[in-house]
Design an enzyme around this catalytic site. Structure first.
Site, PDB file in Angstrom:
ATOM      1  N   HIS A  49      19.932  35.652  96.399  1.00 47.25           N
ATOM      2  CA  HIS A  49      21.243  34.619  97.747  1.00 47.25           C
ATOM      3  C   HIS A  49      20.917  35.116  98.936  1.00 47.25           C
ATOM      4  O   HIS A  49      21.229  34.747  99.610  1.00 47.25           O
ATOM      5  CB  HIS A  49      22.436  35.572  97.520  1.00 47.25           C
ATOM      6  CG  HIS A  49      22.019  37.038  97.147  1.00 47.25           C
ATOM      7  ND1 HIS A  49      22.522  38.081  96.600  1.00 47.25           N
ATOM      8  CD2 HIS A  49      23.139  37.499  98.462  1.00 47.25           C
ATOM      9  CE1 HIS A  49      22.910  39.315  96.739  1.00 47.25           C
ATOM     10  NE2 HIS A  49      22.861  38.858  97.319  1.00 47.25           N
ATOM     11  N   ASP A  83      18.523  37.515  89.852  1.00 47.78           N
ATOM     12  CA  ASP A  83      19.268  37.013  91.424  1.00 47.78           C
ATOM     13  C   ASP A  83      17.976  38.021  92.945  1.00 47.78           C
ATOM     14  O   ASP A  83      17.639  38.862  92.683  1.00 47.78           O
ATOM     15  CB  ASP A  83      20.342  38.087  92.089  1.00 47.78           C
ATOM     16  CG  ASP A  83      20.747  37.392  92.992  1.00 47.78           C
ATOM     17  OD1 ASP A  83      19.870  36.939  94.207  1.00 47.78           O
ATOM     18  OD2 ASP A  83      22.219  37.458  93.108  1.00 47.78           O
ATOM     19  N   SER A  95      21.432  44.191  99.685  1.00 45.93           N
ATOM     20  CA  SER A  95      21.407  43.500  98.376  1.00 45.93           C
ATOM     21  C   SER A  95      19.841  43.309  98.793  1.00 45.93           C
ATOM     22  O   SER A  95      19.095  42.994 100.158  1.00 45.93           O
ATOM     23  CB  SER A  95      22.446  42.251  98.817  1.00 45.93           C
ATOM     24  OG  SER A  95      23.413  41.615  97.657  1.00 45.93           O
TER      25      SER A  95
END
Ligand code: ARG
Ligand code: ASP
Length: 659
Positions: free
Chosen positions: A83, A205, A595
């Site tokens: 992402h 991810d 992240s």
């Protein structure tokens, strides 16, 4: 008096700074190293951060200003989340080469794809400059000097502890960063918005990039002559796996937390701001989802927009639940009341809580008006570009865009405190009879790109009102350091808290500077009698697999690997049988910006990539509760399994150090 009260409070409310709360400044990590080692860490403070020798900080980057990434080879290979690389992957995708859907695997250096406006920053050094600033040097002067030190150098002076200390951060920025690998979205975004912020989780991810530099290893604009960057340090990768109780550390760039704000501000978030913003977004998402269900072209067109609206929408709901369930407003209030009682005979601190409360009361309505304006009128397209108009999907969008206009004008009229409604908006409503009728008029102008008189007037009115509110409140956030009044009060308040609660380990709020968080792999009690284990596996993916549902339709190759159990060296025995580990939970204190951060074991080897938190634990942005706050990482063995067995890009493993 103070001790007994504190002890009582601690027992009643579980005060902060217990357990694994905290995001620590790397240059000051020596103050935490004993605690880290007691929890299992085997390296030293110098291994984490050093200006004299290569250290772990040299393998961590700020990825494009919103995520973290880590170097995993001596040739500039970088890992981050899917992402985080999404924009770059999307920009290279066309109907013929749909890398979002199908994934992308460069099979040689020549196939790696350059990206405009994609950069990474390494921290060269950080140092406290509080004294220099007190002596009259300005932050601008300090920054200018630092940026002159080398090519590609960027610098910033950041406040810590609400203005009590200032630190200089000096970075080296690289602008030639190329896409190396991305799994198909059915792996990298598996579970989509349904599973987002949720545990158990099965999302792979990750994406891979490579940093390029000039021949002398310095930052350089993109050029075919550039060569892979040779980092001072890269992480070795552990394939030995993780188990509950293992030490974990996260090194990355958390964006924004507000751990020391007053209970009044927490109540505002949980009772007023979040619920209103959630309700508005529910309406927007309903309209967009209906469009997506009705038309495959619209499903793709609105995918990124839906994901970004839904991400905060879902996070806020979890935050409200967490804050309510844990009684955070009451425990913060008790804490500040105890401080206030202590402060009564101290001239410097005796009024600060009362003044902060008064300040929040003063700014509550205009601040709320600002938030509502941005979520409604401010979140509508004000023009459709020629490029957009030429797109095949443009005409399909009309009914959806019109419905959004109507909804958001109505929400603004109903929710924005009356005295902060924009005069031009009120005029329009009076003239056309209702917010919806006025919305129709503005929408028609914007959609047709025709007469834009009313639109222009509304836009300048909106800007004027927002400027007015910013002037009036003196702030753009609840803990904003640009707000003179709020900031001055907080500088005093935090100073007082640190004096009063001397045993508490204070860490500065996240502000997108490099931090270390540490904890352990751990599950948690989800509900009475319902324990959530900290690990998921390929079996869970297969259980969720459903070709009928877009977000759960996995690639056939993954089904095939599962059927034949060809897991290679990535297999592990979990729950008594052979499988592939996918995600794990840990107690590290993280937030947005973390992240892509490396998750490291006790020896500083990479065991996973951080990408999310569990739903109700997103309250950790205002209060970290060790009983429920968990971060979610993708297990590095799943990443390597996908690269090797799904992508067929096993050649990339050769440049990594696998242990
Ligand atoms: N919740 C994660 C974070 O805040 C991941 C968001 C991206 N994934 C998605 N399905 N929208 O950013
Ligand atoms: N998903 C977040 C990010 O993109 C991380 C988090 O909020 O925990 O940085």
């Amino acid at each position: 008096m103070k001790r007994t009260l504190l002890t009582l409070l601690t027992a009643l409310f579980i005060l902060p700074a217990l357990a694994d709360e905290g995001m620590w400044l790397p240059s000051l990590i020596s103050s935490r190293i004993d605690d880290m080692r007691a929890k299992g860490f085997r390296l030293t403070a110098e291994d984490i951060y050093s200006v004299n020798q290569a250290s772990m900080k040299d393998a961590v980057v700020l990825f494009n200003g919103g995520c973290t990434g880590e170097l995993i080879s001596p040739e500039g290979l970088l890992l981050t989340n899917h992402h985080c690389g999404y924009g770059a992957i999307q920009r290279h995708s066309t109907v013929e080469h749909d890398y979002l859907t199908d994934g992308f695997w460069a099979m040689s250096r020549a196939e790696e794809l350059p990206n405009e406006k994609l950069w990474v920053r390494f921290l060269v050094r950080m140092e406290e400059v509080t004294d220099r600033i007190a002596a009259g040097e300005t932050a601008d002067e300090i920054v200018k000097k630092a940026e002159a030190e080398g090519p590609g150098y960027k610098a910033a002076v950041e406040q810590m502890y609400y203005g009590n200390q200032q630190f200089l951060f000096v970075y080296e920025q690289f602008d030639d960063v190329r896409l190396v690998a991305a799994p198909p979205s059915s792996i990298g975004k598996f579970g989509g918005d349904t599973d987002n912020w949720i545990w158990p989780r099965h999302t792979g991810d990750f994406s891979m990039f490579r940093v390029y530099a000039s021949k002398d290893n310095k930052p350089a604009a993109y050029s075919p002559q550039n060569v892979p960057y040779r980092p001072k340090k890269h992480f070795a990768i552990s394939t030995k796996g993780v188990k509950e109780g293992d030490f974990t550390m996260i090194y990355g760039f958390p964006g924004n937390t507000q751990e020391y704000i007053l209970s009044d501000a927490v109540a505002y978030i949980a009772e007023r701001s979040d619920p209103a913003k959630i309700a508005i977004r529910t309406g927007r998402l309903d309209i967009i989802s209906k469009a997506q269900e009705s038309d495959p072209a619209l499903r793709i067109f609105y995918a990124a927009r839906h994901a970004s609206i839904a991400n905060a929408w879902k996070k806020w709901q979890g935050e409200v639940l967490g804050i309510k369930r844990r009684g955070t407003v009451a425990s913060k209030r008790a804490y500040e009341e105890a401080f206030d009682a202590w402060a009564q005979d101290k001239l410097r601190y005796r009024n600060v809580v009362a003044q902060l409360k008064a300040e929040y009361a003063r700014i509550a309505d205009p601040y709320f008006a600002r938030e509502i304006t941005l979520e409604t009128l401010g979140a509508l397209p004000i023009k459709y570009s020629a490029k957009e108009r030429a797109e095949a999907v443009f005409a399909h969008r009309k009914a959806t865009e019109r419905a959004l206009y109507s909804l958001q004008f109505g929400e603004y009229a109903r929710r924005c405190p009356a005295q902060f409604q924009i005069p031009e908006f009120l005029d329009g409503v009076a003239r056309y009879g209702s917010p919806e009728a006025f919305a129709e008029e503005i929408f028609t102008q914007v959609w047709n790109g025709s007469d834009t008189t009313a639109t222009t007037a509304l836009r300048s009115g909106t800007k004027r009102m927002l400027d007015h509110i910013t002037w009036l409140t003196g702030t753009k956030s609840l803990r904003n350091l640009n707000s003179k009044r709020l900031n001055e009060l907080y500088t005093t308040y935090i100073k007082g808290l640190r004096e009063w609660d001397a045993e508490r380990a204070f860490y500065p709020d996240a502000n997108l500077t490099l931090r270390v968080a540490y904890g352990t792999v751990a599950g948690y009690e989800y509900a009475d009698g319902e324990y959530h284990k900290p690990q998921t596996t390929l079996d869970g993916i297969i259980a969720k697999d459903n070709p009928e549902i877009y977000d759960y339709d996995i690639p056939q190759t993954l089904r095939d690997r599962y059927a034949s159990k060809e897991y290679g060296r990535w297999a592990a025995t979990i729950g008594g049988h052979k499988t592939v580990p996918v995600c794990f939970l840990a107690t590290n204190h993280t937030t947005g910006g973390n992240s892509g951060s490396p998750v490291l074991n006790a020896s500083g080897e990479l065991i996973g990539i951080n990408f999310d938190r569990t739903w109700r634990s997103t309250m950790s942005d205002v209060a970290f509760d060790p009983s429920i706050c968990r971060n979610i990482a993708v297990d590095i063995r799943y990443v390597l399994f996908v690269v090797d067995r799904i992508g067929g890009a096993g050649y990339l493993l050769k440049e990594m150090k696998l242990k």
